[in-house]
Write an enzyme that holds these catalytic residues in place. Structure first.
Site, short mmCIF file in Angstrom:
data_model
loop_
_atom_site.label_atom_id
_atom_site.label_comp_id
_atom_site.label_asym_id
_atom_site.label_seq_id
_atom_site.Cartn_x
_atom_site.Cartn_y
_atom_site.Cartn_z
N GLY A 147 -24.94 -23.91 51.83
CA GLY A 147 -25.54 -24.85 51.14
C GLY A 147 -25.95 -25.64 50.00
O GLY A 147 -24.25 -26.10 49.96
N GLN A 157 -24.15 -29.89 41.81
CA GLN A 157 -23.59 -30.15 42.48
C GLN A 157 -24.54 -31.42 42.69
O GLN A 157 -23.69 -33.05 43.01
CB GLN A 157 -23.02 -29.97 43.84
CG GLN A 157 -22.86 -28.20 43.88
CD GLN A 157 -22.60 -28.22 45.48
OE1 GLN A 157 -23.05 -26.86 45.34
NE2 GLN A 157 -21.09 -28.12 46.13
N CYS A 197 -16.53 -26.56 51.10
CA CYS A 197 -17.60 -27.03 50.11
C CYS A 197 -18.38 -28.45 50.23
O CYS A 197 -16.84 -29.31 49.99
CB CYS A 197 -17.25 -26.54 48.23
SG CYS A 197 -18.19 -27.34 47.18
N LEU A 198 -19.58 -28.87 50.03
CA LEU A 198 -19.99 -30.62 50.54
C LEU A 198 -19.19 -30.71 48.62
O LEU A 198 -19.04 -32.05 49.19
CB LEU A 198 -21.45 -30.40 50.38
CG LEU A 198 -22.09 -29.55 51.20
CD1 LEU A 198 -23.19 -29.92 50.68
CD2 LEU A 198 -21.36 -30.25 52.56
N HIS A 209 -20.60 -17.85 46.33
CA HIS A 209 -19.97 -19.26 46.38
C HIS A 209 -21.12 -20.33 45.39
O HIS A 209 -20.85 -20.59 45.05
CB HIS A 209 -19.93 -19.72 47.62
CG HIS A 209 -19.26 -21.27 47.92
ND1 HIS A 209 -17.76 -21.95 48.70
CD2 HIS A 209 -19.94 -22.39 47.38
CE1 HIS A 209 -17.58 -22.67 48.44
NE2 HIS A 209 -19.28 -23.34 48.04
N GLU A 210 -22.41 -20.07 46.22
CA GLU A 210 -23.45 -21.61 45.29
C GLU A 210 -23.65 -20.24 44.04
O GLU A 210 -24.03 -21.56 42.64
CB GLU A 210 -24.78 -20.98 46.18
CG GLU A 210 -24.50 -21.71 47.73
CD GLU A 210 -24.21 -22.93 47.49
OE1 GLU A 210 -23.87 -23.79 46.65
OE2 GLU A 210 -23.24 -23.26 48.25
N HIS A 244 -21.16 -21.93 41.71
CA HIS A 244 -21.13 -23.49 41.47
C HIS A 244 -22.49 -23.60 40.02
O HIS A 244 -22.05 -24.43 39.40
CB HIS A 244 -22.29 -24.19 41.95
CG HIS A 244 -21.22 -24.52 42.83
ND1 HIS A 244 -20.37 -25.44 42.96
CD2 HIS A 244 -21.19 -24.52 44.72
CE1 HIS A 244 -19.16 -25.92 44.23
NE2 HIS A 244 -20.43 -25.22 45.29
NI NI Z 1 -19.89 -25.72 47.25
#
Ligand code: NI
Length: 168
Positions: free
Chosen positions: A46, A51, A92-93, A134-135, A138
């Site tokens: 995701g 981000q 997480c990226l 999670h997204e 963000h």
């Molecule tokens: Ni993330």
């Protein structure tokens, strides 16, 4: 299409709150395509617009094994959370190399538009439910490490800053 730069924790821009998308135009669809390309290249499940330093309510995800079931959530809102919750390992990226346990609802229902402005509701469970929660965090400026203890979070912050310094 082009790859986008992913912000890394503790970049303060990860804490900006996203605003709703108002224009469902070609520019938005280009951003969606670029975010999907960036997510697949980084092997993430995701990616939130936050981000990539775009502070609009937009998320892309793909939790399928085959990596061929892209989901685009624009102006997403969670309309229902299961009472049952479970703690699972998350990454997480924006926090590369860090994985830790976060408790989330096992299932959620989310209402969102696609890149053409078509609103629909979908039910997510398992990995997809975790990903949605999670997204969406963000988009509110929240990174998953904020669920961890201050001690852990500070360790992660130090580690990330050191890695970023070494990479620079
Ligand atoms: Ni993330």
């Amino acid at each position: 299409m082009s790859l986008l730069n992913i912000l890394c924790y503790p970049d303060p821009r990860l804490h900006k709150v996203a605003v709703p998308v108002t224009e469902f135009d070609d520019k938005l669809r280009q951003l969606v395509a670029d975010m999907l390309e960036t997510m697949y290249k980084a092997e993430g499940v995701g990616l939130a617009a936050t981000q990539v330093n775009v502070h609009q309510r937009l998320v892309v995800m793909d939790t399928s094994e085959e990596r061929n079931q892209a989901i685009v959530l624009i102006n997403p809102e969670i309309t229902w959370y299961s009472e049952e919750r479970v703690k699972g390992e998350e990454g997480c990226l924006s926090v590369p190399g860090i994985y830790d346990g976060v408790e989330r609802a096992v299932a959620v229902r989310v209402q969102a538009a696609d890149e053409h402005g078509q609103v629909r509701e979908l039910e997510a469970k398992g990995l997809m439910a975790v990903c949605v929660q999670h997204e969406l965090d963000h988009l509110m400026g929240k990174v998953f490490v904020e669920y961890l203890s201050p001690l852990k979070r500070n360790r992660i912050k130090t580690k990330m800053l050191k890695a970023q310094k070494e990479a620079a």
